[in-house]
Design a protein around this motif. Structure first.
Motif, PDB file in Angstrom:
ATOM      1  N   ARG A 258       1.909  -3.760   4.327  1.00 17.50           N
ATOM      2  CA  ARG A 258       3.032  -2.616   3.887  1.00 17.50           C
ATOM      3  C   ARG A 258       2.390  -1.335   3.619  1.00 17.50           C
ATOM      4  NH1 ARG A 258       7.801  -3.620   0.565  1.00 17.50           N
ATOM      5  NH2 ARG A 258       7.961  -1.472   0.882  1.00 17.50           N
ATOM      6  N   THR A 259       2.519  -0.211   4.496  1.00 14.25           N
ATOM      7  CA  THR A 259       1.906   0.968   4.065  1.00 14.25           C
ATOM      8  C   THR A 259       2.992   1.945   3.638  1.00 14.25           C
ATOM      9  OG1 THR A 259       2.047   1.548   6.429  1.00 14.25           O
ATOM     10  CG2 THR A 259      -0.003   0.698   5.564  1.00 14.25           C
ATOM     11  N   ASP A 260       4.192   1.451   3.478  1.00 18.68           N
ATOM     12  CA  ASP A 260       5.312   2.458   2.983  1.00 18.68           C
ATOM     13  C   ASP A 260       5.526   2.007   1.550  1.00 18.68           C
ATOM     14  OD1 ASP A 260       6.433   0.054   3.455  1.00 18.68           O
ATOM     15  OD2 ASP A 260       8.162   0.689   4.454  1.00 18.68           O
ATOM     16  N   ALA A 261       4.840   1.542   0.711  1.00 18.96           N
ATOM     17  CA  ALA A 261       5.198   1.000  -0.436  1.00 18.96           C
ATOM     18  C   ALA A 261       4.767   2.313  -1.493  1.00 18.96           C
ATOM     19  CB  ALA A 261       4.564  -0.175  -0.859  1.00 18.96           C
ATOM     20  N   ALA A 262       5.671   3.594  -1.333  1.00 21.21           N
ATOM     21  CA  ALA A 262       5.252   4.947  -2.044  1.00 21.21           C
ATOM     22  C   ALA A 262       5.162   4.744  -3.488  1.00 21.21           C
ATOM     23  CB  ALA A 262       6.159   5.770  -1.675  1.00 21.21           C
ATOM     24  N   ASP A 263       5.987   4.098  -4.134  1.00 25.51           N
ATOM     25  CA  ASP A 263       6.224   3.719  -5.530  1.00 25.51           C
ATOM     26  C   ASP A 263       5.262   2.838  -6.004  1.00 25.51           C
ATOM     27  OD1 ASP A 263       6.884   3.605  -8.122  1.00 25.51           O
ATOM     28  OD2 ASP A 263       8.923   3.813  -7.930  1.00 25.51           O
TER      29      ASP A 263
ATOM     30  N   ALA B  40       0.865  -1.098  -0.015  1.00 24.37           N
ATOM     31  CA  ALA B  40       0.027  -0.034  -0.031  1.00 24.37           C
ATOM     32  C   ALA B  40       1.123   1.166   0.093  1.00 24.37           C
ATOM     33  CB  ALA B  40      -0.807   0.066   1.359  1.00 24.37           C
ATOM     34  N   SER B  41       0.450   2.166  -0.831  1.00 22.50           N
ATOM     35  CA  SER B  41       1.171   3.408  -0.882  1.00 22.50           C
ATOM     36  C   SER B  41       0.960   4.652   0.291  1.00 22.50           C
ATOM     37  CB  SER B  41       0.859   4.233  -2.283  1.00 22.50           C
ATOM     38  OG  SER B  41      -0.309   4.545  -2.125  1.00 22.50           O
ATOM     39  N   SER B  42       0.023   4.140   1.130  1.00 20.45           N
ATOM     40  CA  SER B  42      -0.076   5.215   2.342  1.00 20.45           C
ATOM     41  C   SER B  42      -0.796   4.396   3.743  1.00 20.45           C
ATOM     42  CB  SER B  42      -1.242   6.395   1.790  1.00 20.45           C
ATOM     43  OG  SER B  42      -2.496   5.790   1.713  1.00 20.45           O
ATOM     44  N   ASP B  43      -0.894   5.031   4.536  1.00 13.73           N
ATOM     45  CA  ASP B  43      -1.387   4.383   5.891  1.00 13.73           C
ATOM     46  C   ASP B  43      -3.156   4.168   5.900  1.00 13.73           C
ATOM     47  OD1 ASP B  43      -1.076   3.300   8.085  1.00 13.73           O
ATOM     48  OD2 ASP B  43      -0.207   4.860   9.253  1.00 13.73           O
ATOM     49  N   ILE B  44      -3.456   3.329   7.002  1.00 12.79           N
ATOM     50  CA  ILE B  44      -4.843   3.574   7.018  1.00 12.79           C
ATOM     51  C   ILE B  44      -5.174   4.926   7.615  1.00 12.79           C
ATOM     52  CG2 ILE B  44      -4.380   2.557   9.594  1.00 12.79           C
ATOM     53  CD1 ILE B  44      -6.787   0.963   8.989  1.00 12.79           C
ATOM     54  N   ASP B  45      -6.605   5.256   7.710  1.00 17.10           N
ATOM     55  CA  ASP B  45      -6.798   6.549   8.387  1.00 17.10           C
ATOM     56  C   ASP B  45      -6.985   6.131   9.919  1.00 17.10           C
ATOM     57  OD1 ASP B  45      -9.178   4.858   8.207  1.00 17.10           O
ATOM     58  OD2 ASP B  45     -10.455   6.482   7.873  1.00 17.10           O
ATOM     59  N   PHE B  46      -7.682   5.302  10.518  1.00 15.10           N
ATOM     60  CA  PHE B  46      -7.710   4.953  11.767  1.00 15.10           C
ATOM     61  C   PHE B  46      -7.938   3.474  11.908  1.00 15.10           C
ATOM     62  CE2 PHE B  46      -8.947   9.409  11.588  1.00 15.10           C
ATOM     63  CZ  PHE B  46      -8.107   9.924  12.347  1.00 15.10           C
TER      64      PHE B  46
END
Length: 580
Positions: free
Chosen positions: A268-273, A46-52
């Motif tokens: 994984r919420t740091d897969a920005a590319d 995932a390219s970004s985190d969960i909201d909550f």
């Protein structure tokens, strides 16, 4: 939130009898079978985190996807049917009184919290979940659906306060008393995360903080849980980096329709590319991509390995907000000019072309109740600045409305620089860049801010003080009814200036609010006509630019038997498995 839709959606708005029948259909006849032996450790990129993670605060489809794997609302949706919710935490369909002012729900026995709480869920836990939702410390983001409960706070409370209209006569029964004859629409909203149980004796110390710290101490009831410590601290949640889901040892398959095939799930919420992630998934093993691949990768995969793709109707719209309380968008003729000149075809190409959906002519999406009444695909031909004939924009018409706004040249000449916010990865990045280009062509000066997808909402668009003029956003139905598409996004009385605001356009019109109140207590064909009329009112007020009725195309690795859930237009983690 999204859904797979058919004409059967009309049924849910007709009578309380139909609501009861719909909710009881396919309610889990297979309950009682042994759980499959869990196999495989899945990774989602995932390219970004969960909201909550807190079910009382989450209101983002990614958050709902995780919630449905880790917790149990009163009602939820199987992945093969986003029209008909089935009892989940509830044991049966809701009982709606003849006057539609009382809704009674029975809780299923045998559902227990994960460690460290461990005990069985009771109706009092659902009552507390509702009460904490209205607390400023928790920050529930969709109070409109539930403000109809007697005694529900009209504004956020300091701490969780008792609500007189929620009674728990015994450990398995919860009774909602309503202010108006709106039992039908209220019952359809019981799929929302607000109905996930929260144990008061465990959560209250966390909820005493402002903001609540329950988000990192959630008590789970689903087949999976975020890995935690013996005290309940979520050690498996690393903000901006990853979410580690493991099996809930207290989950009982005999009480649930979810098979829960996997041993563990790492998000994984740091897969920005996102392009690199998509290629990695297509060529890898045990992998999922969180949402639409970028356009270039999508086309490559469709040509080379189309079986790795799953497309679902999202039951929602993509749009650009127009902040009506930020100059010059406070002038309706300026907003009409922007809508007239806006190239919706270019915005769709930026997201991926025809694969990602149909060009929107209004807000209510195809096959949702009220879509046909709102003009279907043609929309409202009598509204010249926004209909099917100018999908690629009409610069001459835009100039006409700018002249009406006082700009004699037909171009905007003000010196104000407009703040635009969008995601820093494609396809959201390409989408907001198209919008910036469209505004510049009309003479506007823009300041483009690109941030991680979760921050688009939580840190910018939902914070009125940031004065964001235009947000690149998407809205997906909360349940199968036009109210869930229009009320949260455009009802002025629901604007929250403290943050968590969903009305990004800051649209506030008393006549529209009154029309929404009147429509919310109707049913059947009258209800559809009224909400379709509201759809037209919003286009007539140039409240925002809907450009796409969304479809989501999801990507999985070759050895993953992936299952999308059209309710959230993302993966159903409790049904997905890994093949040998």
């Amino acid at each position: 939130m999204p859904a797979l839709l058919t004409n059967a959606l009309r049924l849910i708005t007709r009578t309380s009898i139909v609501v009861a029948a719909v909710l009881s259909a396919s309610a889990g006849a297979a309950f009682g079978q042994a759980a499959p032996v869990p196999v495989g450790n899945l990774t989602m990129l995932a390219s970004s985190d969960i909201d909550f993670l807190d079910p009382g605060h989450t209101y983002y489809t990614f958050g709902e996807m995780v919630t449905l794997a880790t917790n149990r609302p009163l009602y939820s949706f199987k992945p093969d049917d986003a029209l008909h919710p089935v009892p989940d935490l509830a044991a049966d369909q809701p009982l709606i009184s003849a006057d539609q002012k009382t809704v009674t729900v029975t809780i299923r026995p045998g559902i227990r919290y994960a460690p460290p709480v461990n005990r069985e869920v009771t109706s009092a836990d659902v009552k507390y979940a509702f009460e904490r939702f209205f607390s400023a410390n928790v920050g529930g983001q969709y109070p409109g659906y539930f403000s109809v409960i007697k005694g529900a706070p009209s504004r956020p409370t300091r701490g969780a306060r008792s609500i007189s209209g929620i009674a728990t006569p015994d450990a398995r029964t919860i009774v909602f008393s309503l202010k108006r004859r709106s039992g039908v629409s209220f019952a359809t909203a019981l799929v929302m995360p607000i109905t996930v149980p929260v144990p008061a004796e465990y959560a209250k110390p966390f909820d005493a903080h402002n903001p609540s710290t329950y988000n990192t101490h959630v008590a789970f009831t689903g087949p999976y849980m975020v890995q935690n410590t013996p005290s309940g601290s979520l050690s498996g949640y690393r903000s901006g980096k990853s979410i580690q889901l493991v099996r809930n040892p207290n989950w009982d398959a005999a009480t649930d329709y979810r098979p829960a095939y996997l041993t563990s799930i790492l998000i994984r919420t740091d897969a920005a590319d996102s392009a690199a992630s998509a290629r990695q998934v297509a060529a890898g093993r045990d992998l999922l991509l969180d949402t639409n691949p970028p356009t270039t990768v999508l086309r490559q995969v469709r040509a080379a390995a189309p079986t790795l793709l799953s497309t679902v109707q999202s039951g929602g719209f993509r749009y650009f907000s127009l902040n009506t309380q930020v100059k010059p968008f406070n002038d309706i003729n300026v907003r009409k000019a922007v809508m007239a000149g806006f190239d919706r075809m270019a915005a769709r190409r930026a997201r991926g072309g025809e694969d990602v959906g149909d060009i929107a002519t209004h807000f209510l999406p195809p096959d949702l109740p009220g879509f046909a009444e709102a003009g279907g695909y043609d929309g409202f031909p009598d509204i010249d600045y926004f209909n099917k004939t100018n999908e690629s924009g009409n610069r001459a018409l835009a100039a006409k409305y700018l002249k009406k706004a006082g700009y004699k040249s037909g171009k905007y000449k003000g010196g104000r620089r407009l703040l635009l916010v969008g995601a820093n990865t494609d396809p959201g990045k390409a989408q907001i860049e198209v919008a910036a280009s469209q505004l510049r062509k009309l003479g506007f000066k823009v300041r483009l801010r690109l941030v991680p997808q979760d921050e688009v909402y939580t840190d910018w668009c939902q914070v009125p003080a940031k004065k964001v003029a235009m947000c690149a956003a998407g809205w997906f139905k909360d349940f199968a009814d036009p109210q869930s598409m229009l009320e949260p996004v455009f009802k002025g009385s629901l604007i929250s200036r403290r943050g968590g605001n969903i009305n990004y356009s800051m649209f506030d019109d008393r006549k529209v609010d009154a029309a929404m109140d009147a429509a919310s207590v109707t049913s059947g064909d009258e209800r559809l006509r009224r909400w379709a009329a509201i759809d037209k009112m919003l286009i007539g007020h140039a409240a925002a630019i809907p450009f796409l009725w969304d479809k989501t195309t999801l990507l999985h690795a070759p050895n993953v038997a992936s299952v999308p859930n059209p309710y959230v237009a993302l993966w159903d983690l409790s049904f997905t498995s890994i093949t040998p």
